[in-house]
Design an enzyme around this catalytic site. Structure first.
Site, PDB file in Angstrom:
ATOM      1  N   ASP A  93       0.782  -1.267  -0.181  1.00 13.56           N
ATOM      2  CA  ASP A  93       0.037   0.081   0.161  1.00 13.56           C
ATOM      3  C   ASP A  93       0.988   1.138   0.002  1.00 13.56           C
ATOM      4  O   ASP A  93       2.263   1.196   0.212  1.00 13.56           O
ATOM      5  CB  ASP A  93      -1.096  -0.053   1.277  1.00 13.56           C
ATOM      6  CG  ASP A  93      -2.316   0.657   1.080  1.00 13.56           C
ATOM      7  OD1 ASP A  93      -2.355   1.410  -0.154  1.00 13.56           O
ATOM      8  OD2 ASP A  93      -3.104   0.626   1.743  1.00 13.56           O
ATOM      9  N   ALA A 196     -11.650   3.139   0.888  1.00 22.23           N
ATOM     10  CA  ALA A 196     -12.375   4.141   1.963  1.00 22.23           C
ATOM     11  C   ALA A 196     -13.488   3.406   2.466  1.00 22.23           C
ATOM     12  O   ALA A 196     -14.611   4.155   2.861  1.00 22.23           O
ATOM     13  CB  ALA A 196     -12.586   5.306   1.439  1.00 22.23           C
ATOM     14  N   CYS A 279     -14.710 -22.802  18.867  1.00 21.59           N
ATOM     15  CA  CYS A 279     -13.898 -23.014  17.588  1.00 21.59           C
ATOM     16  C   CYS A 279     -12.823 -24.176  17.730  1.00 21.59           C
ATOM     17  O   CYS A 279     -12.633 -24.645  19.066  1.00 21.59           O
ATOM     18  CB  CYS A 279     -12.910 -21.916  17.472  1.00 21.59           C
ATOM     19  SG  CYS A 279     -11.804 -21.691  16.462  1.00 21.59           S
ATOM     20  N   CYS A 281      -9.858 -24.556  16.303  1.00 20.74           N
ATOM     21  CA  CYS A 281      -8.460 -24.435  15.652  1.00 20.74           C
ATOM     22  C   CYS A 281      -7.482 -24.737  16.801  1.00 20.74           C
ATOM     23  O   CYS A 281      -7.869 -25.137  17.689  1.00 20.74           O
ATOM     24  CB  CYS A 281      -8.428 -22.815  15.400  1.00 20.74           C
ATOM     25  SG  CYS A 281      -7.719 -21.893  16.632  1.00 20.74           S
ATOM     26  N   CYS A 284      -7.618 -23.024  20.109  1.00 18.63           N
ATOM     27  CA  CYS A 284      -8.845 -23.158  20.981  1.00 18.63           C
ATOM     28  C   CYS A 284      -9.160 -24.577  21.544  1.00 18.63           C
ATOM     29  O   CYS A 284      -9.890 -24.993  22.195  1.00 18.63           O
ATOM     30  CB  CYS A 284     -10.172 -22.864  20.083  1.00 18.63           C
ATOM     31  SG  CYS A 284     -10.082 -20.947  19.655  1.00 18.63           S
TER      32      CYS A 284
HETATM   33  N1  GUN Z   1      -6.470   0.870   3.027  1.00 20.89           N
HETATM   34  C1  GUN Z   1      -7.834   0.690   3.439  1.00 20.89           C
HETATM   35  N2  GUN Z   1      -8.592   1.730   2.570  1.00 20.89           N
HETATM   36  C2  GUN Z   1      -7.469   2.088   1.870  1.00 20.89           C
HETATM   37  C3  GUN Z   1      -8.151   3.158   0.543  1.00 20.89           C
HETATM   38  O1  GUN Z   1      -8.936   3.362   0.409  1.00 20.89           O
HETATM   39  N3  GUN Z   1      -6.815   3.219  -0.115  1.00 20.89           N
HETATM   40  C4  GUN Z   1      -5.642   2.567   0.031  1.00 20.89           C
HETATM   41  N4  GUN Z   1      -4.586   2.925  -0.517  1.00 20.89           N
HETATM   42  N5  GUN Z   1      -5.336   1.899   1.096  1.00 20.89           N
HETATM   43  C5  GUN Z   1      -6.513   1.631   1.856  1.00 20.89           C
HETATM   44 ZN    ZN Z   2      -9.742 -20.804  17.280  1.00 25.91          ZN
END
Ligand code: GUN
Ligand code: ZN
Length: 491
Positions: A93, A196, A279, A281, A284
């Site tokens: 990101d 977003a 759970c 796993c 757990c």
């Molecule tokens: N991580 C969570 N939401 C967003 C977003 O809208 N844009 C980017 N680039 N990373 C994110």
């Molecule tokens: Zn678990």
């Protein structure tokens, strides 16, 4: 757009697919979970994710590395895969999330994409602007314009064989989301995150989330791989997959673990409230909640993070198997019954039944009618559309939930929630549906809408409907000129 995504099978708009990530030399099976890796502090290591959880892909934040005094040089020298010790696909990101949280970042799309390429990222991200829900129209349009400029920039810079994300923004305006999807697809970039949505998910606004994703999908071509940015809670994976999302990133598994929160596919529990772990796993089955509570903070956090990952990966396997079998919508419905906000999300999903119908297979595992909501599924919509292409023979036609009758030129069956159909179709999907003995009003009402569709298309034919004591709300939807017989007696 490069041709990196292939769909193997659909269920509603959900799909099993393969995302080819050329730079990593791997193909990722979708739907896929991308655990978020914090390069500075990681309770579960990437190597452990790969070996114990079968992670094929993860996501980390290149902006954090770019601004890091102790990690920037090592990652520039060694590369991301070596630094993190992970051989699968690594998505980076850009710092847009920091932009949304703190208002400003000091890097451009060109700089961060160049950095991402140099450190060996497999899928990079430009600096999009995550416009929050409920922003003014003006702000949403303005910021979307900026995001679109950045996508154009990203398409121009030299990224080599690194794939590039083209985030789809537009806040809560569905027309903007659709336009943003279409624009992103034209950018020539590769993967399409819906952005977003984190604030929406944090506030349990799943109905609006469904509307926003459905809108973005209308703008994107069917073949586009779609990432739901920041979607990390397993309770909403089935819903998001049914809408056509292929990738999810989860920071939630770690953030929740840090404050003693335990995820399930229905909800989130606090460790202090649990007497039993619901759970199976490894965490757990080898600890009780009391034992975990008695551990030190680090160990407790690690075990909870591991459990949260196990449920998340487990839910994705459940979803993949459901798509294979063709009962994804039954799974979404089961998840919708776990939380009222998810029920809103499921109802909003069904508002888009005609859109889901476009990719829904013509034949799947037996349709289970499980509630009034089932009456709005894509299969019911499709059956009603199909009625336009079916012609009853003769002048007088009986539509019946019971036996045929010789007084009529032709007899058709009637099955709620679908409505009428020729008897020879009875053995085909979805008319082999399992429906409960005690049916709900929406199922009858949907069947009545099917009757109305057929009757209205054949004005010269006389119709009689023999029904099994339908409620008044359903009979009100049957055209007046149809003769009514109640198979249980009465009028
Ligand atoms: N991580 C969570 N939401 C967003 C977003 O809208 N844009 C980017 N680039 N990373 C994110
Ligand atoms: Zn678990």
């Amino acid at each position: 757009m490069t041709d990196v995504f292939e769909v193997d099978r659909y269920d509603a708009a959900g799909r099993l697919g393969e995302l080819e990530v050329p730079r990593a030399g791997v193909t990722v099976e979708t739907p896929a979970l991308l655990p978020v890796i914090n390069p500075h502090l990681q309770t579960v290591t990437p190597a452990q994710l790969e070996s114990e959880f079968g992670a094929e892909i993860l996501i980390t934040n290149s902006y954090v590395l770019y601004g890091s005094e102790d990690l920037r040089e090592p990652v520039e020298e060694q590369g991301l895969h070596d630094l993190l010790d992970f051989s699968g696909a690594i998505v980076t990101d850009s710092g847009s999330f920091q932009l949304a949280e703190y208002g400003e970042i000091d890097v451009t799309t060109e700089e961060i994409l160049d950095f991402q390429r140099r450190i060996g990222s497999d899928i990079g991200t430009p600096v999009d602007i995550p416009t929050p829900p409920d922003a003014s129209r003006e702000q949403a349009e303005d910021e979307l314009g900026t995001t679109q400029d950045r996508l154009a920039t990203a398409a121009e810079v030299e990224t080599g064989d690194m794939l590039v994300n083209a985030p789809v923004q537009g806040s809560t305006y569905t027309d903007l989301r659709e336009e943003a999807g279409a624009h992103a697809a034209e950018s020539g970039l590769d993967v399409f995150p819906v952005g977003a949505v984190v604030p929406m998910m944090n506030e349990y606004r799943y109905a609006e989330l469904a509307d926003v994703v459905a809108a973005a999908k209308r703008g994107l071509p069917e073949s586009a791989p779609v990432h739901l940015f920041g979607a990390g809670h397993p309770m909403m994976f089935a819903l998001a997959v049914a809408l056509g999302c292929d990738l999810f990133d989860s920071a939630a598994y770690a953030i929740y673990a840090r404050d003693d929160r335990y995820m399930t596919v229905r909800t989130t529990e606090h460790l202090e409230d649990l007497d039993y772990f619901p759970c199976s796993c490894p965490v757990c089955t080898s600890h009780t909640p009391a034992e975990v509570r008695s551990l030190g903070a680090d160990e407790r956090e690690r075990l909870l993070a591991e459990h949260n990952l196990h449920v998340s990966y487990g839910e994705l396997r459940t979803i993949k198997q459901a798509i294979r079998r063709g009962d994804l919508l039954e799974l979404v419905e089961a998840r919708a019954r776990g939380h009222p906000a998810m029920l809103d999300g499921y109802r909003a999903l069904l508002d888009h039944a005609a859109q889901l119908e476009e990719t829904d297979p013509v034949s799947k595992d037996t349709f289970f009618h499980l509630s009034g909501e089932s009456a709005r599924r894509p299969e019911v919509v499709r059956h009603r559309q199909r009625l336009d292409r079916l012609d009853p023979r003769g002048d007088s036609v009986l539509l019946t939930e019971g036996d045929a009758h010789e007084d009529f030129d032709e007899c058709w069956n009637v099955l709620p929630p679908f409505g009428p159909f020729p008897r020879e179709l009875a053995d085909g999907y979805p008319l082999t549906a399992e429906v409960p003995e005690r049916l709900d009003a929406p199922a009858y009402e949907a069947a009545a809408a099917g009757v109305a569709r057929l009757v209205d298309a054949h004005s010269d034919t006389e119709f009689t409907l023999a029904h099994d004591d339908w409620p008044a709300s359903a009979l009100a939807g049957v055209p007046d000129r149809v003769d009514l017989w109640n198979l249980r007696g009465g009028e």
